[in-house]
Design a protein around this motif. Sequence first.
Motif, PDB file in Angstrom:
ATOM      1  N   ALA A 183       0.796  -1.202  -0.557  1.00 55.36           N
ATOM      2  CA  ALA A 183       0.141   0.415   0.125  1.00 55.36           C
ATOM      3  C   ALA A 183       0.392   1.154  -0.206  1.00 55.36           C
ATOM      4  N   SER A 184       0.310   2.257  -0.635  1.00 60.33           N
ATOM      5  CA  SER A 184       0.739   3.566  -0.463  1.00 60.33           C
ATOM      6  C   SER A 184      -0.103   4.454  -0.521  1.00 60.33           C
ATOM      7  N   ALA A 185       0.276   6.197  -0.230  1.00 57.68           N
ATOM      8  CA  ALA A 185      -1.277   6.723  -0.138  1.00 57.68           C
ATOM      9  C   ALA A 185      -0.449   7.845  -0.580  1.00 57.68           C
ATOM     10  N   CYS A 186      -1.039   8.958  -1.297  1.00 55.11           N
ATOM     11  CA  CYS A 186      -0.771  10.482  -1.536  1.00 55.11           C
ATOM     12  C   CYS A 186      -1.987  11.314  -0.530  1.00 55.11           C
ATOM     13  N   VAL A 187      -1.096  12.532  -0.616  1.00 50.29           N
ATOM     14  CA  VAL A 187      -1.785  13.051   0.699  1.00 50.29           C
ATOM     15  C   VAL A 187      -2.407  14.441  -0.366  1.00 50.29           C
ATOM     16  N   SER A 188      -3.388  15.110  -0.656  1.00 45.76           N
ATOM     17  CA  SER A 188      -3.241  16.656  -2.004  1.00 45.76           C
ATOM     18  C   SER A 188      -3.298  17.536  -0.769  1.00 45.76           C
ATOM     19  N   ILE A 189      -2.065  18.512  -1.074  1.00 44.08           N
ATOM     20  CA  ILE A 189      -2.608  19.871  -0.658  1.00 44.08           C
ATOM     21  C   ILE A 189      -1.888  20.828  -1.366  1.00 44.08           C
ATOM     22  N   THR A 190      -2.327  21.425  -1.193  1.00 45.52           N
ATOM     23  CA  THR A 190      -2.819  22.806  -2.353  1.00 45.52           C
ATOM     24  C   THR A 190      -2.058  24.051  -1.905  1.00 45.52           C
ATOM     25  N   THR A 191      -2.310  24.306  -0.951  1.00 42.25           N
ATOM     26  CA  THR A 191      -1.750  25.495   0.227  1.00 42.25           C
ATOM     27  C   THR A 191      -1.232  25.371   1.548  1.00 42.25           C
ATOM     28  N   LEU A 192      -0.739  26.225   1.924  1.00 46.63           N
ATOM     29  CA  LEU A 192      -0.609  26.161   3.322  1.00 46.63           C
ATOM     30  C   LEU A 192      -1.471  27.298   3.529  1.00 46.63           C
ATOM     31  N   ASP A 237       0.932  29.100  -7.060  1.00 47.53           N
ATOM     32  CA  ASP A 237       1.930  28.772  -6.989  1.00 47.53           C
ATOM     33  C   ASP A 237       3.123  29.048  -6.900  1.00 47.53           C
ATOM     34  N   HIS A 238       3.318  29.913  -5.762  1.00 42.61           N
ATOM     35  CA  HIS A 238       4.512  30.624  -5.221  1.00 42.61           C
ATOM     36  C   HIS A 238       4.268  29.797  -3.550  1.00 42.61           C
ATOM     37  N   GLU A 239       3.591  28.842  -3.826  1.00 40.14           N
ATOM     38  CA  GLU A 239       3.848  28.033  -2.652  1.00 40.14           C
ATOM     39  C   GLU A 239       3.788  26.738  -2.851  1.00 40.14           C
ATOM     40  N   LEU A 240       5.204  26.385  -3.796  1.00 40.97           N
ATOM     41  CA  LEU A 240       5.649  25.177  -4.116  1.00 40.97           C
ATOM     42  C   LEU A 240       6.421  24.683  -2.888  1.00 40.97           C
ATOM     43  N   GLU A 241       7.647  25.195  -3.314  1.00 43.27           N
ATOM     44  CA  GLU A 241       8.335  25.077  -1.868  1.00 43.27           C
ATOM     45  C   GLU A 241       7.640  25.275  -0.907  1.00 43.27           C
ATOM     46  N   SER A 242       7.716  25.569   0.013  1.00 43.59           N
ATOM     47  CA  SER A 242       6.905  25.209   1.453  1.00 43.59           C
ATOM     48  C   SER A 242       5.966  24.635   1.227  1.00 43.59           C
ATOM     49  N   VAL A 243       5.340  23.974   0.503  1.00 46.54           N
ATOM     50  CA  VAL A 243       4.436  22.679   0.695  1.00 46.54           C
ATOM     51  C   VAL A 243       5.251  21.723   0.417  1.00 46.54           C
ATOM     52  N   LEU A 244       5.498  21.650  -0.208  1.00 50.70           N
ATOM     53  CA  LEU A 244       7.021  20.360  -0.145  1.00 50.70           C
ATOM     54  C   LEU A 244       7.972  19.919   0.928  1.00 50.70           C
ATOM     55  N   GLU A 245       8.205  21.320   1.369  1.00 54.53           N
ATOM     56  CA  GLU A 245       9.130  21.726   2.559  1.00 54.53           C
ATOM     57  C   GLU A 245       8.193  21.343   3.881  1.00 54.53           C
ATOM     58  N   ALA A 246       7.443  21.384   3.851  1.00 57.17           N
ATOM     59  CA  ALA A 246       5.951  20.864   5.193  1.00 57.17           C
ATOM     60  C   ALA A 246       6.180  19.482   4.969  1.00 57.17           C
ATOM     61  N   ALA A 247       6.173  18.892   3.634  1.00 61.90           N
ATOM     62  CA  ALA A 247       5.276  17.900   3.415  1.00 61.90           C
ATOM     63  C   ALA A 247       6.466  16.777   3.750  1.00 61.90           C
ATOM     64  N   SER A 248       7.952  17.172   3.716  1.00 65.11           N
ATOM     65  CA  SER A 248       8.661  16.142   3.651  1.00 65.11           C
ATOM     66  C   SER A 248       9.091  15.950   5.443  1.00 65.11           C
ATOM     67  N   VAL A 324      11.631  18.689  -5.220  1.00 68.44           N
ATOM     68  CA  VAL A 324      12.200  17.828  -4.446  1.00 68.44           C
ATOM     69  C   VAL A 324      13.477  17.172  -4.326  1.00 68.44           C
ATOM     70  N   LYS A 325      14.384  17.847  -4.884  1.00 77.09           N
ATOM     71  CA  LYS A 325      15.139  16.941  -4.710  1.00 77.09           C
ATOM     72  C   LYS A 325      16.381  17.763  -3.258  1.00 77.09           C
ATOM     73  N   ARG A 326      16.146  19.474  -3.492  1.00 75.08           N
ATOM     74  CA  ARG A 326      16.520  20.082  -1.875  1.00 75.08           C
ATOM     75  C   ARG A 326      15.642  19.374  -0.475  1.00 75.08           C
ATOM     76  N   TYR A 327      14.461  18.438  -0.829  1.00 70.47           N
ATOM     77  CA  TYR A 327      13.202  18.462   0.461  1.00 70.47           C
ATOM     78  C   TYR A 327      13.955  16.615   0.444  1.00 70.47           C
ATOM     79  N   GLY A 328      14.867  15.846  -0.868  1.00 68.15           N
ATOM     80  CA  GLY A 328      14.630  14.590  -0.227  1.00 68.15           C
ATOM     81  C   GLY A 328      13.262  14.219  -0.644  1.00 68.15           C
ATOM     82  N   LEU A 329      12.459  14.144  -1.397  1.00 70.45           N
ATOM     83  CA  LEU A 329      11.044  13.874  -2.219  1.00 70.45           C
ATOM     84  C   LEU A 329      11.518  13.003  -3.068  1.00 70.45           C
ATOM     85  N   ASP A 330      12.611  12.677  -3.639  1.00 71.09           N
ATOM     86  CA  ASP A 330      13.125  12.274  -5.122  1.00 71.09           C
ATOM     87  C   ASP A 330      13.047  10.835  -5.551  1.00 71.09           C
ATOM     88  N   ALA A 331      13.168  10.293  -4.614  1.00 76.04           N
ATOM     89  CA  ALA A 331      13.818   9.357  -4.282  1.00 76.04           C
ATOM     90  C   ALA A 331      12.669   7.961  -5.668  1.00 76.04           C
TER      91      ALA A 331
END
Length: 367
Positions: A183-192, A237-248, A324-331
């Motif tokens: 099993a794997s899950a995906c959680v959609s987060i479009t904004t903080l 779109d300006h939140e792309l990096e902050s959302v990925l960082e928070a999720a990581s 994704v590379k910066r926050y380790g989400l590219d495995a």
Amino acid sequence: MAEAAKGRGARSNASGRFEPETVEAFDDGWTGDDVEAAPLRTTLTPEHARTIIAKNTSPDIGFDRSINPYKGCEHGCIYCYARPSHAWMGLSPGLDFESRLFFKPEAARLLERELAKPRYVCKRIHIGGNTDPYQPVERELNSTRSILEVMQRFHHPFSIITKSVLIARDVDILGPMGRAGLASACVSITTLDRGLARAMEPRASTPAKRLEAVSRLADAGCPVTVGFAPVIPGLNDHELESVLEAASKAGATSAMYVTLRLPLEIKDLFREWLADARPERAARVMSLIRQTRGGKDYDADWSQRMKGTGPVAELIAARFKAAVKRYGLDAPRVPLDETRFRVPADAKVQGDLFDLPSSEMEEGIIV
């Protein structure tokens, strides 16, 4: 200008595209002494389907079979790509989509019957490919929960996507199956931004609750992808990096994104919402969207519909790749294990007991 019904995303409820007549509410000017409109209630109707596993052949979708426990979605996300599907039932992709829901009461039994067939070939099933499998009413119905229980009994691999913290209720299934590679899950987060989320996704879980879901799933051992979807140029779109960082930080191990799509009725619903909810940005946002779609509101070409084209789309892609590379989400994502599938000894192939016509609906239930 169309205004929002409390707790709803769409500003209107125009008839679906297949209806012979178009019906749409309008302001006749008599408002001063009018009785205030009753709140829009959600109705829930059982649908007696013949099968539960849906198939697709779209080359740009990463799965070929899915299960949708519900039709319609009370979350009310204004951009939802599933809205036009309500037109097939003679309903509006607008307010009907988020207030007139359908569920399959025999979902678990249908699934068990399909999985137990002698010629069934196991392949990953995606849960929630159309509308969210964790509707607010899932707390009482347990329709999605019953599907996961069947998956667990059969050791069947599945992925699941949601915007709801309710998914964390099922960590007792998702955790062990995730650790077993099933099993794997995906959680959609479009904004903080809670204000933007409330306007754009009025009945979905708050951004903080979605991050909580990521954390609880990850702690239980279920691999979690964060979906920054859709990316809306000029709006989130300006939140792309902050959302990925928070999720990581919450425990996600991979990420995906989709650029906003506006097929069929969605383009009018979105423009209507934008003019009401963010009027100061409306012209700029629509201009940027068209710049990702060759000057149009939408281009359905499968080769580019998920990401778009042009300089704006290319910049989003470059930022996503760097983040994704910066926050380790590219495995690399490890495929789910399809070799462990087993039909339990007590599972039996049943006859046509539940093969009722899908059009045979019972009376709607107010929830």
